[in-house]
Enzyme design. Structure first.
Site, PDB file in Angstrom:
ATOM      1  N   ARG A  87       0.951  -1.096  -0.020  1.00 53.66           N
ATOM      2  CA  ARG A  87      -0.014  -0.274  -0.087  1.00 53.66           C
ATOM      3  C   ARG A  87       0.842   1.160  -0.157  1.00 53.66           C
ATOM      4  O   ARG A  87       2.035   0.936   0.317  1.00 53.66           O
ATOM      5  CB  ARG A  87      -0.935   0.071   1.156  1.00 53.66           C
ATOM      6  CG  ARG A  87      -1.707  -1.237   1.357  1.00 53.66           C
ATOM      7  CD  ARG A  87      -2.573  -1.202   2.531  1.00 53.66           C
ATOM      8  NE  ARG A  87      -3.297  -1.977   2.738  1.00 53.66           N
ATOM      9  CZ  ARG A  87      -3.069  -3.243   3.612  1.00 53.66           C
ATOM     10  NH1 ARG A  87      -2.066  -3.437   4.195  1.00 53.66           N
ATOM     11  NH2 ARG A  87      -4.054  -4.358   3.632  1.00 53.66           N
ATOM     12  N   HIS A 131      -3.892  -9.021   4.242  1.00 50.01           N
ATOM     13  CA  HIS A 131      -5.476  -8.814   4.306  1.00 50.01           C
ATOM     14  C   HIS A 131      -5.787  -9.671   5.686  1.00 50.01           C
ATOM     15  O   HIS A 131      -5.356 -10.747   5.668  1.00 50.01           O
ATOM     16  CB  HIS A 131      -6.331  -9.659   3.016  1.00 50.01           C
ATOM     17  CG  HIS A 131      -5.857  -8.523   1.957  1.00 50.01           C
ATOM     18  ND1 HIS A 131      -6.030  -9.104   0.464  1.00 50.01           N
ATOM     19  CD2 HIS A 131      -5.777  -7.146   1.748  1.00 50.01           C
ATOM     20  CE1 HIS A 131      -6.156  -8.079  -0.271  1.00 50.01           C
ATOM     21  NE2 HIS A 131      -5.981  -6.864   0.303  1.00 50.01           N
ATOM     22  N   TYR A 174      -9.061  -9.898  -6.031  1.00 47.61           N
ATOM     23  CA  TYR A 174      -8.103  -9.744  -7.207  1.00 47.61           C
ATOM     24  C   TYR A 174      -8.043 -11.184  -8.122  1.00 47.61           C
ATOM     25  O   TYR A 174      -7.203 -11.248  -8.795  1.00 47.61           O
ATOM     26  CB  TYR A 174      -6.581  -9.596  -6.442  1.00 47.61           C
ATOM     27  CG  TYR A 174      -6.878  -8.422  -5.605  1.00 47.61           C
ATOM     28  CD1 TYR A 174      -6.606  -7.241  -6.379  1.00 47.61           C
ATOM     29  CD2 TYR A 174      -6.823  -8.386  -4.328  1.00 47.61           C
ATOM     30  CE1 TYR A 174      -6.265  -5.967  -5.697  1.00 47.61           C
ATOM     31  CE2 TYR A 174      -6.582  -7.258  -3.582  1.00 47.61           C
ATOM     32  CZ  TYR A 174      -6.426  -6.014  -4.323  1.00 47.61           C
ATOM     33  OH  TYR A 174      -6.353  -4.849  -3.479  1.00 47.61           O
TER      34      TYR A 174
END
Length: 322
Positions: free
Chosen positions: A170, A296, A305
């Site tokens: 990120r 996650h 995804y």
């Protein structure tokens, strides 16, 4: 009870950080504000603030304690208003989740008797595939080749793009990297130490190509020995090429947007995370391992995804033979 002289001694204690006045003010902080102040992630704060501001405007709430008079009927009316404004199903669900999180906290604090969001029907999500566009292999390679000069900026940007594309970080995680964080070794393999959401730390194997790019960047930039300093730093000017502080998430977004635009692409930094995740899954990476790699909490997020079931070449159409 504390005697007066003892009370005075406590007030005047040299180790005391709060004045009596400040202490009294903090005892009066409403639990609604306590809940918001306890959100440590800046992105979560911004998203929840937007959701709560929207609800407060809709319901006419001006003071924190007015949240305690909200009923399920108010929440349903707000949900219907969000839908009428043609907001996406995922957006409506997120705003309801933000409001529900507040009421869960208020229930825990006994400020309200129940959560009025509980039981309110959420709109269906359009699909269970991620909306963030992912690049194809050829586009990803072209993006890495776009910074084509030998300047500090180009070398830094190439290392930055490669770090995102090979490790699915990120923006916030990239900006938090220290110089020492790319020098970790586990079982003889170099790793990145990544500070993720919720204060969770994970160790991601460092891709050899990226390790070389970062090493070249640090050697050219001159802060390789600054272990505790920021890894990716903003440029200043020709005389003082790098500042000591870290790049901001907004700066990373603009860097990615700038190079992508040169290729005719309109993407942000999150697309590089989506690209890495999609590429790994397309090449048969175990989805549980990808979940851990991405940081996650829920594997359902990782499945956004996973496009393997929707690839045209895998369709039964092409298995039909006459």
């Amino acid at each position: 009870m504390v005697a007066k002289d003892e009370q005075h001694a406590l007030t005047e204690s040299p180790g005391r950080q709060l004045t009596p006045e400040a202490y009294e003010r903090l005892t009066d902080v409403p639990p609604e504000l306590e809940w918001f102040a306890n959100l440590t992630n800046d992105n979560t704060q911004r998203a929840y603030q937007a959701a709560l501001d929207d609800f407060m405007t809709f319901a006419g709430i001006a003071r924190p304690e007015q949240f305690r008079t909200v009923t399920r009927a108010h929440v349903i009316a707000w949900r219907d208003d969000l839908v009428a404004r043609e907001l996406g199903g995922a957006t409506v669900r997120h705003r309801l989740a933000a409001l529900s999180a507040l009421y869960e906290y208020l229930c825990d604090r006994n400020a309200v008797t129940h959560n009025p969001v509980k039981g309110v029907k959420r709109p269906a999500v359009d699909s269970y595939e991620g909306k963030t566009p992912a690049l194809g292999d050829r586009q990803a390679r072209a993006l890495l080749d776009t910074p084509d000069t030998a300047s500090v900026k180009a070398i830094r940007d190439r290392a930055l793009l490669a770090t995102l594309l090979y490790h699915a970080l990120r923006r916030d995680e990239l900006c938090k990297l220290k110089v020492k964080d790319y020098r970790h070794e586990r079982r003889g393999v170099p790793h990145l130490k990544v500070s993720g959401k919720g204060g969770k730390t994970r160790y991601v194997p460092l891709h050899p190509a990226v390790g070389g790019m970062i090493g070249e960047y640090l050697g050219m930039a001159g802060h390789a020995a600054d272990d505790g300093g920021a890894l990716f730093r903003p440029l200043h000017n020709a005389r003082d090429p790098l500042l000591a502080k870290a790049l901001t998430p907004d700066a990373v977004y603009k860097i990615v947007r700038g190079y992508a635009a040169q290729l005719g692409l309109s993407i942000g930094a999150h697309s590089l995370r989506a690209t890495a995740a999609t590429n790994a899954l397309d090449h048969q990476a175990d989805i549980a391992k990808v979940q851990e790699w991405l940081g996650h909490a829920n594997i359902a997020t990782t499945r956004l995804y996973d496009h393997r079931k929707s690839r045209p070449e895998d369709s039964p159409t092409f298995k039909v033979t006459y």
